[in-house]
Structure formats: C-alpha cells, structure tokens
Design a protein around this motif. Structure first.
Motif, mmCIF file in Angstrom:
data_model
loop_
_atom_site.group_PDB
_atom_site.id
_atom_site.type_symbol
_atom_site.label_atom_id
_atom_site.label_comp_id
_atom_site.label_asym_id
_atom_site.label_seq_id
_atom_site.Cartn_x
_atom_site.Cartn_y
_atom_site.Cartn_z
ATOM 1 N N ILE A 19 0.707 -1.234 0.121
ATOM 2 C CA ILE A 19 0.100 0.027 0.182
ATOM 3 C C ILE A 19 0.707 1.230 0.102
ATOM 4 O O ILE A 19 1.784 1.625 1.104
ATOM 5 N N TYR A 20 0.520 2.243 -0.958
ATOM 6 C CA TYR A 20 1.396 3.497 -0.848
ATOM 7 C C TYR A 20 0.268 4.534 -0.516
ATOM 8 O O TYR A 20 -0.657 4.725 -1.427
ATOM 9 N N ILE A 21 0.571 5.337 0.372
ATOM 10 C CA ILE A 21 -0.422 6.224 0.874
ATOM 11 C C ILE A 21 0.241 7.699 0.403
ATOM 12 O O ILE A 21 0.985 7.878 1.005
ATOM 13 N N TYR A 22 -0.530 8.658 -0.398
ATOM 14 C CA TYR A 22 0.021 9.833 -0.879
ATOM 15 C C TYR A 22 -0.708 10.944 -0.063
ATOM 16 O O TYR A 22 -1.807 10.897 -0.191
ATOM 17 N N GLY A 23 0.223 11.823 0.610
ATOM 18 C CA GLY A 23 -0.487 12.856 1.263
ATOM 19 C C GLY A 23 -0.761 14.067 0.385
ATOM 20 O O GLY A 23 -0.466 13.835 -1.047
ATOM 21 N N PRO A 24 -1.117 15.147 0.804
ATOM 22 C CA PRO A 24 -1.570 16.554 0.043
ATOM 23 C C PRO A 24 -0.284 17.003 -0.660
ATOM 24 O O PRO A 24 0.923 16.988 -0.101
ATOM 25 N N VAL A 25 -0.250 17.452 -1.747
ATOM 26 C CA VAL A 25 0.857 18.422 -2.654
ATOM 27 C C VAL A 25 1.233 19.491 -1.483
ATOM 28 O O VAL A 25 0.316 20.064 -0.706
ATOM 29 N N GLY A 26 2.410 19.735 -1.485
ATOM 30 C CA GLY A 26 3.202 20.883 -0.838
ATOM 31 C C GLY A 26 3.113 20.758 0.880
ATOM 32 O O GLY A 26 3.007 21.727 1.807
ATOM 33 N N GLU A 27 3.183 19.330 1.183
ATOM 34 C CA GLU A 27 3.368 19.373 2.697
ATOM 35 C C GLU A 27 4.548 19.828 3.354
ATOM 36 O O GLU A 27 5.661 20.107 2.524
ATOM 37 N N ASP A 28 4.437 20.417 4.482
ATOM 38 C CA ASP A 28 5.795 20.750 5.113
ATOM 39 C C ASP A 28 6.684 19.559 5.401
ATOM 40 O O ASP A 28 6.471 18.335 5.848
ATOM 41 N N PRO A 29 7.990 19.742 4.569
ATOM 42 C CA PRO A 29 9.000 18.696 4.659
ATOM 43 C C PRO A 29 9.389 18.227 5.795
ATOM 44 O O PRO A 29 9.980 17.051 6.248
ATOM 45 N N ASP A 30 9.250 18.828 6.955
ATOM 46 C CA ASP A 30 9.827 18.864 8.395
ATOM 47 C C ASP A 30 8.705 18.368 9.106
ATOM 48 O O ASP A 30 9.009 17.758 10.151
ATOM 49 N N GLU A 31 7.352 18.095 8.444
ATOM 50 C CA GLU A 31 6.444 17.207 9.369
ATOM 51 C C GLU A 31 6.578 15.887 9.087
ATOM 52 O O GLU A 31 6.365 15.456 7.782
ATOM 53 N N PRO A 32 6.837 14.975 9.878
ATOM 54 C CA PRO A 32 6.649 13.594 9.674
ATOM 55 C C PRO A 32 5.308 12.896 9.360
ATOM 56 O O PRO A 32 4.288 13.417 9.880
ATOM 57 N N VAL A 33 5.467 11.833 8.497
ATOM 58 C CA VAL A 33 4.374 11.050 8.515
ATOM 59 C C VAL A 33 3.950 10.287 9.825
ATOM 60 O O VAL A 33 4.754 9.695 10.178
ATOM 61 N N LEU A 34 2.750 10.326 10.319
ATOM 62 C CA LEU A 34 2.549 9.990 11.569
ATOM 63 C C LEU A 34 1.636 8.630 11.034
ATOM 64 O O LEU A 34 0.563 8.551 10.808
ATOM 65 N N ILE A 35 2.023 7.505 11.708
ATOM 66 C CA ILE A 35 1.520 6.162 11.515
ATOM 67 C C ILE A 35 0.281 6.125 12.862
ATOM 68 O O ILE A 35 1.039 5.941 14.034
ATOM 69 N N THR A 36 -0.777 6.367 12.756
ATOM 70 C CA THR A 36 -1.694 6.343 13.511
ATOM 71 C C THR A 36 -2.043 5.189 14.145
ATOM 72 O O THR A 36 -2.727 4.746 15.324
ATOM 73 N N ASP A 37 -2.559 4.246 13.313
ATOM 74 C CA ASP A 37 -2.988 2.745 13.367
ATOM 75 C C ASP A 37 -2.349 1.573 12.761
ATOM 76 O O ASP A 37 -2.262 2.128 11.322
ATOM 77 N N LEU A 38 -1.939 0.852 12.972
ATOM 78 C CA LEU A 38 -1.246 -0.466 12.426
ATOM 79 C C LEU A 38 -1.724 -1.749 12.931
ATOM 80 O O LEU A 38 -1.775 -1.998 14.049
ATOM 81 N N ASP A 39 -2.542 -2.595 12.089
ATOM 82 C CA ASP A 39 -3.150 -3.655 12.481
ATOM 83 C C ASP A 39 -1.969 -4.459 13.399
ATOM 84 O O ASP A 39 -0.943 -4.419 12.973
ATOM 85 N N PRO A 40 -2.183 -5.153 14.506
ATOM 86 C CA PRO A 40 -1.329 -5.982 15.449
ATOM 87 C C PRO A 40 -0.695 -6.983 14.628
ATOM 88 O O PRO A 40 0.613 -7.253 15.006
ATOM 89 N N GLY A 41 -1.433 -7.521 13.450
ATOM 90 C CA GLY A 41 -0.673 -8.591 12.661
ATOM 91 C C GLY A 41 0.265 -8.188 11.744
ATOM 92 O O GLY A 41 0.781 -9.070 10.907
#
Length: 543
Positions: A449-471
């Motif tokens: 799975i590739y999830i693309y954020g919006p264009v022009g995001e702040d490069p200093d803001e990390p991608v935050l993984i909020t939920d990940l299936d325990p498996g």
C-alpha cells in the motif's frame, strides 16, 4: 432544433432586458441604501451573468453546434465524421471562456444580508453556471482532442495497454497484452498485437525520476507488465512507447490504458460478443469473471491466457470500430471508465497532453486546487500472481483543522480484505496463487500500500502512523517523497478471509480548509470510499 434556437433567442432578449434594467445608474445608486443595497447588487450581478451566458455561450452553441450529439461519435463505415467536430471548435472554445468567467463571477456574488428569495435564486444560478462550466470543459476537450487523435491533421499510431487488475499495479494492473492502433481521417484500425511477456530488459529503457526509483525500484522501466507500477500514467506511457519502438520500430503518438472492467462497460454498448477461438460469449455480466478468473482455470499456459485476453480486446474493438453499437451507451461507458481510472491517455504531443492535464484521463498524481485537497491510495501486488481478484478494499479519509496554525490534519485509513476461499492454496491454479514463488504462502494475497499525502506538505512534518493492525510488522513500513508529496508505504499479507487496516496522518501545508479528493487504484471490485471534512477545533480526536 428550430424550437431550441427560438427558445435560446428569447432567453437572450429577456436576459438583455434584465441586464439593462439593473445596470443603469439609478439602480447602482440604490445599492448603497442599507438593507436594499445588498439585494439590488446581487440581482444586478445575477442578471449580468445570465445575459453573458445567454448571449455569448448558449445562443452560439445552439445556433452553430446543436447538431453534434452522441451519434456524432458513432463510426459509420468504419470512420467517424470529424468535420462537424472541427467546425465546432471555435464556438465551443469561446463558450468555455464565457462560462469559466461566469462561474467565477457567480462564486463572487455576496448573499450575506440578502432576503431568502434572492439568496436561493443566486444559489441556483451559481450551481447551474458551475455545472455548465464543468460540462463545457469536457466538450471543449473532446472536440479539440478527438479529431487530432483520429488523424484529422495526419495519421497517428497509439499503443493500447490492456491492464489486468487481478495483479494490481498503482495505475490499475499489469499490462498483459499490447496493441497498436492506427488512425487516419477518422478511421481506426488495430494493426499490431503483442504479449506483455515479450518485453523484458536487463536495464531500464528510460531513466526513472530518483523519487520513483526510491519508492518503486527500476522494474517499471524493465518489464512492460510493470510500467504502471508508478502512479503517473504519463511516465508509464513513455516507458511502454519506448519498449514498443525498440521491438517494432514504430514511434507511437501516445498510449491508452484499458482494463476488463472497462471492457465490460463497452459490452453494454456493443451487446454480447463471441470470441472466435474459444467460442465463449462475452457479455457485460460475465466478462470480468471470465477474463480475470475463469480463464486461468481453463487455460494453463500463460501465453494462451494472454492471447485470450488480447482476442477479447480485439473483438470488442472491432465491434466498436464497425459502428454496430449504441452510441449513447458507448459515451457513458468511456466516461465511467475514465472516472474510475480504468481508461487513461498519454499523448506524446505536448499540445494534446496539455489538454489532458488535470483530468482523470491523464492518470496523474492527486491534484490540489483552490477548493480541494488531493491525496492518493495506490496498491501494488506483492504476491506475484493473480490473487487480487479476491481482494476487497475500503478507504476512509477524514480531515480536520485541529492545529493551532489552522492547517488541516488529514487521516487516511485503508482496509484490505481477502475474499479467497479457505482452501485457495490448493484449489486455485498455481499461476493464480503464485505457488510461493515470491515468498507468499499459496492462497494468501500480499499487497504493498502506498498512501500519498497532499501536495506541498511541510517537509519537516513527519508522516504519523496512527493505527497499524497488530498482525502487521511495523518494521516493514517505509516512507519517501514523490513530486512534493509525502508517501507512506505498508506491506500487507492476508490469509483467506482475513481483514487488516493501516492508517496515517498528514499535515497539509495550507491553512485553508477544503474538501478532500482521493485517487485510488482501480481494482477488480469497487473500493468502498468515505470522506469527512470537519472545521474548527471541535471533535479533533480521530478514532
């Protein structure tokens, strides 16, 4: 048609009278009067817009191009008459300019302080003009592109990429078969066919952008099956065209992608078609099941499977070219396929590509505009087989202006489910399961799975993984950037009947709140999609 011309002429007269009445100096002075002023201003602006649209768009369209309809796109004796489309271009282009300006003016009418009757009337006018602007843009692109692509200005050749979403790629599916389409003076013919397995290279045929290389590797430029591994169809088309020219010595004018689901839509227009070799009757109801599942059980040899795939495409193409179809359903089928990302076009002619840009047909990365923020969810098969016939997907997008700086936080959740039978590993053909060739247990389905954020995001803001299936193994997640967008990646492997989800949050660079539009890889089955946009700071906790 004469009645339509008479009606449009009457509309012009009434609109002109209203514009003259509301445009005189006395009316304008009245706009400075408290309470009455906002109402008078709104009425004047609405009358002016109506006058412009009626005089400079509706009447010229009805008078000059009213004979163009869906039947204009139906081949007769193997060719489409391009002359009416070419003749309509100046009128349609002018109408597009007028309606674009009218839509902008309508959005600018201030209705704060107006009475309900006027507010409602302005709202209806605004909605109507904006919708007319959207429609005329499509008409303008059609009358501009179709004659060129069909050889009005000289013969052209296009590469048709037949995609198979049973083995997903970001752009839809692997390229199982290819064909060369030649056009001249409105006629279309299929002049050459090849299998996807015919194109393999030890080194990339074109240099990939560094960001694409980091996210997807170089396979997109070494195997034609993988050209849509990257989610930019312009790049995919260039790679495939380079491979075709290397093998057959033909420089094509562009590339067109199509898949069996889109083919099933065309069968609504053509009616059932019998395949000469197999004797199978393809219908809009059975085409997807046969081409993406049954064919693997009936024919063990991959080259034969590809040949059946190609034969089906040619049979439908021949029927469409002959004109033996319902033209209205043909236009609807192509529109639906385009909206779903199953029908894409890249042109090697810059002027044509400019017309395609920012449309669903171009197959580009998510687009952000003044009123929308674009994000993307792309799926690539990791099984190395055809198990994505049994993959269901759901995407939920939530946006909220929860930050102190007002910027939107965008949460994207992707849920995948395997609908494969419990004994898939033993009852399905090895060609479908992959037989463990790429480290995936037979019967399981693996997806990147590739999830693309919006264009022009702040490069200093990390991608935050909020939920990940325990498996899932969090250590296997990855991230990167692609054309000024942050990208988060997740390998997900599912056993039969299993469901797993991942979710990430991005921070948009702009503080303006807007609706979310999402580009999603078109699979065999429709993606269940939901979106919600919330303003302010209330309810900012996602969950």
């Amino acid at each position: 048609m004469e009645k339509a011309k008479t009606t449009s002429a009457e509309l012009v007269d009434h609109a002109r009278q209203a514009a003259d009445l509301t445009g005189d100096p006395i009316w304008r002075l009245g706009e400075f009067v408290p309470f009455a002023g906002p109402n008078l201003a709104a009425v004047r602006q609405a009358a002016s817009i109506t006058d412009s649209v009626a005089s400079d768009a509706i009447y010229p369209l009805v008078s000059n191009v009213s004979d163009i309809g869906v039947d204009s796109f139906q081949p007769v004796n193997g060719a489409i008459d391009l002359a009416p489309l070419v003749a309509a271009q100046p009128t349609v282009a002018t109408a597009r300019t007028v309606l674009s300006g009218a839509a902008a003016d309508a959005r600018g009418i201030e209705t704060n302080g107006t009475i309900d009757l006027i507010s409602e009337a302005v709202g209806k006018l605004r909605d109507s003009v904006i919708e007319a602007d959207r429609l005329i843009q499509g008409v303008d692109r059609a009358v501009t592109l179709i004659p060129r692509m069909l050889g009005a200005d000289g013969d052209r050749n296009y590469l048709l990429l037949l995609q198979n979403p049973a083995e997903l790629r970001s752009g839809g599916g692997i390229t199982s078969a290819l064909a060369q389409i030649s056009t001249t003076g409105g006629s279309v013919s299929l002049t050459q066919q090849a299998s996807g397995s015919d194109f393999r290279y030890a080194a990339p045929v074109l240099p990939l952008p560094p960001e694409s290389l980091a996210l997807y590797g170089d396979r997109a430029a070494r195997f034609v099956q993988n050209t849509t591994l990257v989610p930019q169809f312009e790049l995919s088309g260039q790679i495939a065209a380079t491979m075709w020219a290397d093998r057959f010595g033909v420089q094509t004018d562009g590339a067109i992608a199509f898949d069996p689901v889109a083919l099933s839509y065309l069968l609504e227009a053509t009616g059932p078609i019998t395949l000469p070799t197999t004797g199978v009757e393809l219908t809009s109801e059975n085409a997807v099941q046969f081409l993406l599942s049954d064919v693997y059980a009936q024919f063990e040899e991959p080259s034969v499977q590809d040949a059946v795939f190609a034969e089906a495409a040619k049979a439908v193409f021949d029927r469409v070219s002959s004109g033996d179809l319902d033209a209205g359903k043909l236009v609807s089928a192509l529109a639906q396929a385009g909206d779903e990302g199953r029908f894409k076009i890249w042109s090697s002619h810059p002027e044509d590509q400019a017309v395609l840009a920012d449309t669903t047909l171009a197959g580009g990365l998510p687009i952000s505009g003044p009123n929308s923020t674009g994000v993307g969810v792309y799926l690539n098969d990791g099984t190395g087989a055809k198990m994505d016939f049994y993959l269901d997907s759901a995407v939920a997008v939530e946006a909220s202006a929860c930050r102190a700086d007002g910027r939107q936080t965008i949460r994207i959740e992707v849920t995948l489910t395997s609908t494969a039978p419990p004994d898939a590993g033993t009852v399905l053909p090895a060609y479908v399961t992959g037989d463990g060739s790429f480290g995936v247990m037979p019967g399981n389905v693996k997806t990147i799975i590739y999830i693309y954020g919006p264009v022009g995001e702040d490069p200093d803001e990390p991608v935050l993984i909020t939920d990940l299936d325990p498996g899932l193994d969090g250590a296997e997640t990855f991230s990167g950037r692609d054309q000024n967008r942050l990208v988060a990646g997740f390998p997900v492997e599912l056993a039969p009947g299993e469901t797993r989800s991942v979710a990430v949050e991005f921070v948009a660079q702009t503080a303006a709140s807007s609706k979310i539009s999402t580009e999603i890889t078109p699979g065999v089955h429709p993606t269940v999609y939901s979106t919600e946009t919330r303003g302010g700071f209330a309810g900012c906790e996602f969950g």
